[in-house]
Design a protein around this motif. Structure first.
Motif, PDB file in Angstrom:
ATOM      1  N   ARG A 272      -3.919   9.603 -34.942  1.00 54.15           N
ATOM      2  CA  ARG A 272      -2.164  10.747 -34.726  1.00 54.15           C
ATOM      3  C   ARG A 272      -2.567  11.118 -35.692  1.00 54.15           C
ATOM      4  N   ASN A 275      -6.373  16.022 -36.066  1.00 49.84           N
ATOM      5  CA  ASN A 275      -6.378  17.397 -35.320  1.00 49.84           C
ATOM      6  C   ASN A 275      -6.612  17.268 -34.332  1.00 49.84           C
ATOM      7  N   LEU A 276      -5.684  17.981 -33.189  1.00 49.07           N
ATOM      8  CA  LEU A 276      -6.077  17.839 -31.309  1.00 49.07           C
ATOM      9  C   LEU A 276      -7.694  18.364 -31.194  1.00 49.07           C
ATOM     10  N   GLU A 277      -8.460  19.739 -31.965  1.00 45.06           N
ATOM     11  CA  GLU A 277      -9.441  20.030 -31.337  1.00 45.06           C
ATOM     12  C   GLU A 277     -10.283  19.504 -32.631  1.00 45.06           C
ATOM     13  N   LYS A 279     -10.113  15.843 -32.540  1.00 47.33           N
ATOM     14  CA  LYS A 279     -10.343  14.673 -31.666  1.00 47.33           C
ATOM     15  C   LYS A 279     -11.313  15.079 -30.509  1.00 47.33           C
ATOM     16  N   GLU A 326      -4.817  20.415 -21.809  1.00 52.12           N
ATOM     17  CA  GLU A 326      -4.040  20.526 -21.921  1.00 52.12           C
ATOM     18  C   GLU A 326      -4.559  22.597 -22.648  1.00 52.12           C
TER      19      GLU A 326
END
Length: 327
Positions: A272, A275-277, A279, A326
């Protein structure tokens, strides 16, 4: 009366602004109102020369001076006609754009269609940006020509094509005819694959009672290589298709009675704190590695849940989900 004229000019200005910012879908026709002409630097110098010739001929009453001035002026008028005709009444269209990864260049295909009976020469086409590279093309009568324009990408998602500029100085370079066009075209940009991603994750229970021990009765497929696998069980045919030194994935043959673990790419299983990018970049790398190794893999990302499969269609569906996550 003044109020009516004011409203008419407001409507015309609104139309110009609307066309300037809204993309146009389908085939576009460059009618005469969309082609603009202005003298080039050489053209301004030519006009200055004509003015000097005319003043000199007037002061000294030189008949030959007037003749030369009018002949050169006639040549300039003929140049205006041919320069405008070289670009006007051209049809424009776009082709499908190929999906790329973030950091690469998108490749847009532009079609220039000439439905007139005369040839068009030296039409320069490129993006309407400062110092943007341009390409020159000649178009034969009743024909179409394709040209490829590249544009850099920086982030994932849909990459819209920038405004395109067409211009020509044919035939004498005294006049510049130009027009702009904003096509309704876009390219899909996948996340940039992570350079040093960890090995492919495996999930699922062993397929026999002897967990961790592989049988050798019947061949049932391949899986990602795990430390401790015997060298004789490596799938050399699949490994030969990729270069492990360049990031290719080693795979091991799997037999009935062995411990067969499925590959599951689950976005929610990543830490968790990542970072989103990052991932999405890791998931992208895993999808490419599994596809190159010819492995079946499941995929979970938000509402997207794909059963284990392999092949280009499965790979593209996973990459598309990652690119549009997203957004």
């Amino acid at each position: 009366m003044l109020t009516a004229l004011s409203e008419r000019w407001k409507a015309r200005l609104h139309k110009i602004i609307f066309l300037e910012h809204q993309p146009e879908s389908g085939e576009v026709f460059l009618k005469q109102r969309r082609v603009f002409t202005l003298p080039s630097k050489a053209g301004w110098m030519f006009l200055l020369m004509l003015l000097i010739l005319f003043i000199s001929a007037t002061n000294y009453s030189l008949s030959l001076g007037f003749a030369l001035t009018f002949v050169l002026g006639s040549v300039a008028l003929v140049n205006v006609f041919f320069c405008f005709r070289n670009l006007a009444y051209l049809h424009l269209d776009t082709g499908p754009a190929q999906a790329v990864f973030a950091g690469e260049e998108t490749h847009f295909t532009i079609f220039l269609i000439n439905r007139r009976k005369y040839q068009r020469y030296a039409i320069w086409i490129g993006f309407n940006e400062k110092n943007a590279p341009e390409k020159a093309v000649d178009i034969a009568p009743d024909s179409r020509t394709s040209i490829h324009l590249n544009y850099p990408t920086r982030s994932r998602g849909w990459q819209a094509i920038p405004r395109v500029r067409l211009q020509t100085w044919f035939p004498l370079g005294l006049l510049r005819a130009w027009s702009t066009w904003l096509p309704d075209a876009r390219a899909l940009v996948y996340p940039e694959p992570e350079e040093h991603a960890p090995p492919l994750p495996t999930s699922g229970a062993p397929s026999n009672e002897l967990e961790g021990q592989g049988g050798n009765e019947d061949f049932s497929g391949v899986r990602a290589y795990q430390p401790g696998d015997a060298l004789k069980h490596l799938a050399w045919k699949q490994i030969a298709r990729v270069d492990p030194a360049l990031g290719g994935q080693l795979v091991t043959k799997q037999f009935t009675g062995g411990a067969g673990n499925d590959i599951l790419l689950d976005f929610s299983a990543l830490p968790r704190t990542m970072n989103l990018e990052l991932k999405l970049s890791r998931m992208t790398r895993w999808v490419l590695e599994a596809d190159q190794a010819g492995l079946q893999y499941g995929f979970k990302l938000g509402q997207e849940d794909y059963a284990p499969a392999q092949g280009p269609a499965h790979r593209d569906a996973c990459l598309r989900a990652l690119a549009l996550y997203e957004l």
